[in-house]
Motif scaffolding. Sequence first.
Motif, PDB file in Angstrom:
ATOM      1  N   UNK A 275      -4.585   8.180  -2.520  1.00  0.00           N
ATOM      2  CA  UNK A 275      -4.401   8.655  -3.896  1.00  0.00           C
ATOM      3  C   UNK A 275      -3.222   7.984  -4.609  1.00  0.00           C
ATOM      4  N   UNK A 276      -2.529   7.070  -3.941  1.00  0.00           N
ATOM      5  CA  UNK A 276      -1.243   6.617  -4.461  1.00  0.00           C
ATOM      6  C   UNK A 276      -1.244   5.856  -5.753  1.00  0.00           C
ATOM      7  N   UNK A 277      -2.327   5.216  -6.131  1.00  0.00           N
ATOM      8  CA  UNK A 277      -2.340   4.400  -7.347  1.00  0.00           C
ATOM      9  C   UNK A 277      -3.185   5.007  -8.464  1.00  0.00           C
ATOM     10  N   UNK A 278      -3.368   6.319  -8.459  1.00  0.00           N
ATOM     11  CA  UNK A 278      -4.311   6.879  -9.431  1.00  0.00           C
ATOM     12  C   UNK A 278      -3.860   6.674 -10.874  1.00  0.00           C
ATOM     13  N   UNK A 279      -2.582   6.414 -11.087  1.00  0.00           N
ATOM     14  CA  UNK A 279      -2.105   6.144 -12.438  1.00  0.00           C
ATOM     15  C   UNK A 279      -2.650   4.869 -13.036  1.00  0.00           C
ATOM     16  N   UNK A 280      -3.223   4.004 -12.213  1.00  0.00           N
ATOM     17  CA  UNK A 280      -3.825   2.761 -12.707  1.00  0.00           C
ATOM     18  C   UNK A 280      -5.179   2.993 -13.352  1.00  0.00           C
ATOM     19  N   UNK A 281      -5.656   4.255 -13.344  1.00  0.00           N
ATOM     20  CA  UNK A 281      -6.984   4.594 -13.848  1.00  0.00           C
ATOM     21  C   UNK A 281      -6.864   5.600 -14.999  1.00  0.00           C
ATOM     22  N   UNK A 282      -6.316   5.196 -16.133  1.00  0.00           N
ATOM     23  CA  UNK A 282      -6.014   6.142 -17.212  1.00  0.00           C
ATOM     24  C   UNK A 282      -7.238   6.729 -17.906  1.00  0.00           C
TER      25      UNK A 282
ATOM     26  N   UNK B  87       1.205  13.506   3.245  1.00  0.00           N
ATOM     27  CA  UNK B  87       1.174  13.671   1.791  1.00  0.00           C
ATOM     28  C   UNK B  87       2.485  13.185   1.198  1.00  0.00           C
ATOM     29  N   UNK B  88       2.417  12.649  -0.012  1.00  0.00           N
ATOM     30  CA  UNK B  88       3.604  12.332  -0.804  1.00  0.00           C
ATOM     31  C   UNK B  88       3.717  13.406  -1.878  1.00  0.00           C
ATOM     32  N   UNK B  89       4.788  14.188  -1.813  1.00  0.00           N
ATOM     33  CA  UNK B  89       4.889  15.345  -2.699  1.00  0.00           C
ATOM     34  C   UNK B  89       4.833  14.929  -4.169  1.00  0.00           C
ATOM     35  N   UNK B  90       5.425  13.795  -4.526  1.00  0.00           N
ATOM     36  CA  UNK B  90       5.402  13.369  -5.921  1.00  0.00           C
ATOM     37  C   UNK B  90       3.984  13.061  -6.392  1.00  0.00           C
TER      38      UNK B  90
ATOM     39  N   UNK C  81       5.538   0.427  -2.857  1.00  0.00           N
ATOM     40  CA  UNK C  81       6.809   1.030  -2.449  1.00  0.00           C
ATOM     41  C   UNK C  81       6.606   2.058  -1.345  1.00  0.00           C
ATOM     42  N   UNK C  82       5.596   2.913  -1.500  1.00  0.00           N
ATOM     43  CA  UNK C  82       5.302   3.910  -0.472  1.00  0.00           C
ATOM     44  C   UNK C  82       4.850   3.211   0.810  1.00  0.00           C
ATOM     45  N   UNK C  83       4.012   2.207   0.682  1.00  0.00           N
ATOM     46  CA  UNK C  83       3.551   1.482   1.858  1.00  0.00           C
ATOM     47  C   UNK C  83       4.695   0.836   2.612  1.00  0.00           C
ATOM     48  N   UNK C  84       5.620   0.220   1.891  1.00  0.00           N
ATOM     49  CA  UNK C  84       6.765  -0.412   2.547  1.00  0.00           C
ATOM     50  C   UNK C  84       7.622   0.623   3.263  1.00  0.00           C
ATOM     51  N   UNK C  85       7.858   1.750   2.614  1.00  0.00           N
ATOM     52  CA  UNK C  85       8.671   2.799   3.230  1.00  0.00           C
ATOM     53  C   UNK C  85       8.019   3.324   4.497  1.00  0.00           C
TER      54      UNK C  85
ATOM     55  N   UNK D 206       1.042  -4.437   2.687  1.00  0.00           N
ATOM     56  CA  UNK D 206       0.068  -4.619   1.613  1.00  0.00           C
ATOM     57  C   UNK D 206      -0.479  -6.040   1.652  1.00  0.00           C
ATOM     58  N   UNK D 207      -1.803  -6.156   1.561  1.00  0.00           N
ATOM     59  CA  UNK D 207      -2.468  -7.455   1.592  1.00  0.00           C
ATOM     60  C   UNK D 207      -2.886  -7.873   0.184  1.00  0.00           C
ATOM     61  N   UNK D 208      -3.690  -7.038  -0.438  1.00  0.00           N
ATOM     62  CA  UNK D 208      -4.144  -7.270  -1.810  1.00  0.00           C
ATOM     63  C   UNK D 208      -4.097  -5.934  -2.543  1.00  0.00           C
ATOM     64  N   UNK D 209      -3.305  -5.782  -3.593  1.00  0.00           N
ATOM     65  CA  UNK D 209      -3.269  -4.505  -4.313  1.00  0.00           C
ATOM     66  C   UNK D 209      -4.677  -4.088  -4.733  1.00  0.00           C
ATOM     67  N   UNK D 210      -4.993  -2.796  -4.632  1.00  0.00           N
ATOM     68  CA  UNK D 210      -6.361  -2.351  -4.946  1.00  0.00           C
ATOM     69  C   UNK D 210      -6.860  -2.803  -6.310  1.00  0.00           C
ATOM     70  N   UNK D 211      -5.996  -2.755  -7.322  1.00  0.00           N
ATOM     71  CA  UNK D 211      -6.449  -3.144  -8.655  1.00  0.00           C
ATOM     72  C   UNK D 211      -6.808  -4.621  -8.727  1.00  0.00           C
ATOM     73  N   UNK D 212      -6.147  -5.442  -7.893  1.00  0.00           N
ATOM     74  CA  UNK D 212      -6.472  -6.864  -7.849  1.00  0.00           C
ATOM     75  C   UNK D 212      -7.822  -7.080  -7.165  1.00  0.00           C
ATOM     76  N   UNK D 213      -8.062  -6.351  -6.080  1.00  0.00           N
ATOM     77  CA  UNK D 213      -9.361  -6.447  -5.426  1.00  0.00           C
ATOM     78  C   UNK D 213     -10.491  -6.045  -6.343  1.00  0.00           C
ATOM     79  N   UNK D 214     -10.294  -4.963  -7.091  1.00  0.00           N
ATOM     80  CA  UNK D 214     -11.309  -4.529  -8.059  1.00  0.00           C
ATOM     81  C   UNK D 214     -11.517  -5.589  -9.144  1.00  0.00           C
ATOM     82  N   UNK D 215     -10.419  -6.152  -9.629  1.00  0.00           N
ATOM     83  CA  UNK D 215     -10.519  -7.174 -10.672  1.00  0.00           C
ATOM     84  C   UNK D 215     -11.341  -8.365 -10.198  1.00  0.00           C
ATOM     85  N   UNK D 216     -11.168  -8.720  -8.947  1.00  0.00           N
ATOM     86  CA  UNK D 216     -11.903  -9.870  -8.418  1.00  0.00           C
ATOM     87  C   UNK D 216     -13.384  -9.558  -8.224  1.00  0.00           C
ATOM     88  N   UNK D 217     -13.728  -8.289  -8.300  1.00  0.00           N
ATOM     89  CA  UNK D 217     -15.139  -7.885  -8.302  1.00  0.00           C
ATOM     90  C   UNK D 217     -15.643  -7.602  -9.717  1.00  0.00           C
TER      91      UNK D 217
END
Length: 269
Positions: free
Chosen positions: A103-110, A138-141, A63-67, A72-83
């Motif tokens: 830092x935008x996807x840090x919630x994917x790393x609980x 920076x994204x304030x959120x 969403x941030x990237x589109x704005x 987006x080519x390959x979401x980071x979590x998908x690239x990691x999964x493929x490794x």
Amino acid sequence: MSLNNSNIYEVFAIRYASLTNRKASENFIGGDPHEAGSDLDYYVWLARSAARTFVIDTGFDAAVGERRGRKTITPPEEGLKRLGVDAAAVKDVVITHLHYDHVGNFGLFPAATFHLQDDEMAYATGRHMAQKFFGQAYEVDEVVAMVREVYKGRVRFHDGDAELAPGFSLHRIAGHTKGLQVVRVRTRAGWIVLASDATHLYANMNEKRPFPIVYDVPKMVAGYRRLRELADAAELIVPGHDPLVMRRYPAPSADLQDIVVRLDQKPSR
């Protein structure tokens, strides 16, 4: 401390997004606005040994990237999964700085501890953010969300250089932001440096032409020298956004072509 095989890392760059149609003035201070500049690629990085796994940066969410006009080519979590890496199970994530694309996807790393410089958090929450020039990347959120992680005890702060494990260390460079850090990794090719935005492109460093998004220009230029001191050779410095990275290093397998390259070897020219 001597290094053994458990302290030698495989290192990968995962290309998760791109940006085209850049002008030279968007990549270099003083660049001609009428001249075309290099496109940018966006990466997260993986370093793993027999003993430890580190993810370096987490990218931006779609969403941030589109704005912001990024593709987006390959979401980071998908690239990691493929490794073979499950983002939810990663224990250590290095945040080189708090710009939206790192830092935008840090919630994917609980399960992760986030490694961040003191100066970066102070900068991202301090007086300079009232000025658009400094705050626009920076994204304030996301900054506020990372502050919440501090209160949960999930952020490990560093004040300058720090060894996180034998063969893996952090080094504050600053310049681009006040608390930018780079990563030095021991590999089969020697010590390599993941420069993140200490040099966006090879040309920023090689031609000493700074990138225009900058907190301190003299520190940014001094950082180019520091990168060379940290790496065993200049060719082992990996810039943060250069599409040439995808051409100079090989994919680890045919199915990862144009998505992932392996960095723990000398690049081609």
